[in-house]
Design a protein around this motif. Sequence first.
Motif, PDB file in Angstrom:
ATOM      1  N   GLU A 135       0.839  -1.198   0.000  1.00  0.00           N
ATOM      2  CA  GLU A 135       0.000   0.000   0.000  1.00  0.00           C
ATOM      3  C   GLU A 135       0.875   1.249   0.000  1.00  0.00           C
ATOM      4  O   GLU A 135       2.066   1.207   0.314  1.00  0.00           O
ATOM      5  N   THR A 136       0.269   2.359  -0.332  1.00  0.00           N
ATOM      6  CA  THR A 136       0.994   3.621  -0.310  1.00  0.00           C
ATOM      7  C   THR A 136       1.448   3.938   1.113  1.00  0.00           C
ATOM      8  O   THR A 136       0.713   3.719   2.086  1.00  0.00           O
ATOM      9  N   GLY A 137       2.677   4.425   1.227  1.00  0.00           N
ATOM     10  CA  GLY A 137       3.193   4.801   2.538  1.00  0.00           C
ATOM     11  C   GLY A 137       3.834   3.681   3.315  1.00  0.00           C
ATOM     12  O   GLY A 137       4.202   3.868   4.479  1.00  0.00           O
ATOM     13  N   THR A 138       4.015   2.510   2.710  1.00  0.00           N
ATOM     14  CA  THR A 138       4.605   1.387   3.448  1.00  0.00           C
ATOM     15  C   THR A 138       6.132   1.370   3.385  1.00  0.00           C
ATOM     16  O   THR A 138       6.761   0.554   4.056  1.00  0.00           O
TER      17      THR A 138
ATOM     18  N   THR B 257      21.091   1.364 -10.906  1.00  0.00           N
ATOM     19  CA  THR B 257      19.727   0.878 -10.663  1.00  0.00           C
ATOM     20  C   THR B 257      18.721   1.924 -11.090  1.00  0.00           C
ATOM     21  O   THR B 257      18.910   3.113 -10.824  1.00  0.00           O
ATOM     22  N   LEU B 258      17.646   1.483 -11.737  1.00  0.00           N
ATOM     23  CA  LEU B 258      16.532   2.354 -12.093  1.00  0.00           C
ATOM     24  C   LEU B 258      15.322   1.939 -11.271  1.00  0.00           C
ATOM     25  O   LEU B 258      14.869   0.792 -11.343  1.00  0.00           O
ATOM     26  N   PHE B 259      14.800   2.866 -10.462  1.00  0.00           N
ATOM     27  CA  PHE B 259      13.621   2.599  -9.632  1.00  0.00           C
ATOM     28  C   PHE B 259      12.393   3.157 -10.326  1.00  0.00           C
ATOM     29  O   PHE B 259      12.282   4.366 -10.523  1.00  0.00           O
ATOM     30  N   LEU B 260      11.477   2.274 -10.700  1.00  0.00           N
ATOM     31  CA  LEU B 260      10.242   2.662 -11.382  1.00  0.00           C
ATOM     32  C   LEU B 260       9.096   2.586 -10.393  1.00  0.00           C
ATOM     33  O   LEU B 260       8.553   1.500 -10.119  1.00  0.00           O
ATOM     34  N   ASP B 261       8.727   3.722  -9.837  1.00  0.00           N
ATOM     35  CA  ASP B 261       7.641   3.774  -8.861  1.00  0.00           C
ATOM     36  C   ASP B 261       6.300   3.857  -9.583  1.00  0.00           C
ATOM     37  O   ASP B 261       6.186   4.465 -10.641  1.00  0.00           O
ATOM     38  N   GLU B 262       5.276   3.237  -8.985  1.00  0.00           N
ATOM     39  CA  GLU B 262       3.915   3.197  -9.557  1.00  0.00           C
ATOM     40  C   GLU B 262       3.942   2.630 -10.978  1.00  0.00           C
ATOM     41  O   GLU B 262       3.396   3.203 -11.917  1.00  0.00           O
ATOM     42  N   ILE B 263       4.572   1.467 -11.133  1.00  0.00           N
ATOM     43  CA  ILE B 263       4.682   0.830 -12.440  1.00  0.00           C
ATOM     44  C   ILE B 263       3.314   0.459 -13.000  1.00  0.00           C
ATOM     45  O   ILE B 263       3.129   0.360 -14.225  1.00  0.00           O
ATOM     46  N   GLY B 264       2.332   0.285 -12.125  1.00  0.00           N
ATOM     47  CA  GLY B 264       0.985  -0.055 -12.574  1.00  0.00           C
ATOM     48  C   GLY B 264       0.319   1.052 -13.364  1.00  0.00           C
ATOM     49  O   GLY B 264      -0.691   0.815 -14.042  1.00  0.00           O
ATOM     50  N   ASP B 265       0.858   2.272 -13.305  1.00  0.00           N
ATOM     51  CA  ASP B 265       0.281   3.395 -14.046  1.00  0.00           C
ATOM     52  C   ASP B 265       0.914   3.569 -15.424  1.00  0.00           C
ATOM     53  O   ASP B 265       0.596   4.530 -16.117  1.00  0.00           O
ATOM     54  N   MET B 266       1.787   2.664 -15.825  1.00  0.00           N
ATOM     55  CA  MET B 266       2.445   2.801 -17.131  1.00  0.00           C
ATOM     56  C   MET B 266       1.450   2.516 -18.254  1.00  0.00           C
ATOM     57  O   MET B 266       0.768   1.483 -18.236  1.00  0.00           O
TER      58      MET B 266
ATOM     59  N   VAL C 297      16.618  -3.090 -12.641  1.00  0.00           N
ATOM     60  CA  VAL C 297      15.339  -2.416 -12.425  1.00  0.00           C
ATOM     61  C   VAL C 297      14.704  -2.895 -11.132  1.00  0.00           C
ATOM     62  O   VAL C 297      14.624  -4.095 -10.859  1.00  0.00           O
ATOM     63  N   ILE C 298      14.278  -1.933 -10.322  1.00  0.00           N
ATOM     64  CA  ILE C 298      13.426  -2.198  -9.155  1.00  0.00           C
ATOM     65  C   ILE C 298      12.123  -1.459  -9.397  1.00  0.00           C
ATOM     66  O   ILE C 298      12.117  -0.237  -9.554  1.00  0.00           O
ATOM     67  N   ALA C 299      11.022  -2.191  -9.494  1.00  0.00           N
ATOM     68  CA  ALA C 299       9.715  -1.596  -9.743  1.00  0.00           C
ATOM     69  C   ALA C 299       8.876  -1.673  -8.470  1.00  0.00           C
ATOM     70  O   ALA C 299       9.099  -2.536  -7.613  1.00  0.00           O
ATOM     71  N   ALA C 300       7.921  -0.773  -8.359  1.00  0.00           N
ATOM     72  CA  ALA C 300       7.052  -0.748  -7.182  1.00  0.00           C
ATOM     73  C   ALA C 300       5.647  -0.348  -7.602  1.00  0.00           C
ATOM     74  O   ALA C 300       5.465   0.403  -8.568  1.00  0.00           O
ATOM     75  N   THR C 301       4.668  -0.867  -6.883  1.00  0.00           N
ATOM     76  CA  THR C 301       3.282  -0.498  -7.167  1.00  0.00           C
ATOM     77  C   THR C 301       2.414  -0.740  -5.941  1.00  0.00           C
ATOM     78  O   THR C 301       2.698  -1.637  -5.132  1.00  0.00           O
ATOM     79  N   SER C 302       1.382   0.064  -5.814  1.00  0.00           N
ATOM     80  CA  SER C 302       0.373  -0.145  -4.774  1.00  0.00           C
ATOM     81  C   SER C 302      -0.867  -0.804  -5.364  1.00  0.00           C
ATOM     82  O   SER C 302      -1.846  -1.013  -4.663  1.00  0.00           O
TER      83      SER C 302
END
Length: 489
Positions: free
Chosen positions: A194-197, A261-270, A302-307
Amino acid sequence: MNDIPQDAEAVLRLAAQSMFDVLASTAQGAMVVNREHRVVWISEGYKRFLPALGFRDESEFVGRRVEEVVPNTLMAQVIDTGQPILVDLLTNKAGTFLVSRLPLRGPGGDVIGAMGMVLLDHPETTMQPLMNKFACLQAELDETRRQLAAEQSRNRCAKHRIVDFIGSSPAAVEVKRHARRVAQTGATVLLLGETGTGKELLAHAIHAASRRAAKPLVSVNIAAVPETLLEAEFFGVAPGAYTGADRKARDGKFKLADGGTLFLDEIGDMPPALQAKLLRVLQEQELEPLGSNAVVKVDVRVIAATSRDLAAMVQRGEFRADLFYRLNVLPIRLPALRERSEDIETLVEVLLEDIARRSGLAPKTLSAEALRALEGKTWPGNVRELRNALEQAFLMSDDDELGPRHFGLDEAATATATVGIGALGRLTTSGVSGPVETLPARKAELERSAIAQALHSTNGNRVAAARLLAISRATLYEKLAKYPELASA
């Protein structure tokens, strides 16, 4: 008057020849370079510079490419662009010179070479104020570039370590164990939560513990970049890719993260159109900048993240299945704060210290009643929401101790927040009654009592009991495994 050419082209040729002769004779030195950048002629005055440039005579100099014989020259640029450089300072091992460079064009207007002239030899003797200003500007430019490079280097370094993920609960310990394990690999990591974790914090921590720690860490929040700019943001832009825009090339985030390293935050919005291009980069480790046909090789982890629930999005056709499988190599799920409420006390302590340091104010403490109240909340915004609540209470109060009222909570209500408090009734005002129990034993007894009371209150409904206890259903099942006698309740 009869010897004056009447033909316009003849007049222009005569004017050009006259101008050339005047410039060549008045300049302290002159040279002509052809279209292939080779020196084809030098004036008598220019010959005196040859020893300082490392040549014995004209035969060693003429016929060579100008870039090879005159350090720092821009004659090649004038030929390639067709644009003159009327006044410039040239500095090399022969000294500093005030120079001018002009393109030479043929009958059809094509650039056929260039003429360079030394207008002033060692201008520092006659133009000292201007030279001093130039030297100061150059020094300032060099210092600005150095500071900018240092700032960029700092911005692209990991800001957190695995130890910065605060918590000693089983869930927090498991997250840190997984992070240390995946940091030793080069595979793609997918952070779920979740967001903020703390997904971004963990991405920084994994990079810092990896073999790529000395290389850049570049972050992109996909949700914060307009869809029309995402491709350029990721893959870069070739020179002149946009009409009317800056013609210079611009590196994308993949290129900036090369080796790191490339950090892709909110990958679900791509957006779907970009998902296919990202998949190719992940598979082939190569990309094509926007507006270019050239393939650029990159070495990026690549490190991706999503809520969001990517698996469900794949089922609905909102996210490419092949990209999901390529990202979901090493998944780490970050627990919500309500699933590790036992970490709140430690988090509160660390956050209050950080808030005091950043604000420059004296540290503050939290009352036991306020702590119990905070531990009982569900915190949908997780650690980010907890910090916001603490920061607001900290800055809006002059008190040294923060109680329930500072968080907008009812004091009386918080008094009943601790379920099963009677289990600690062995302590009396006169001292300790009966044998002394260890703190872990008392905590376990209190936990068991709270779960039993919650199950009794909800007639054995575990979902409702978990909600009453402000923990997840999965956490409740874990607790019940510790107390099998309650499982049949």
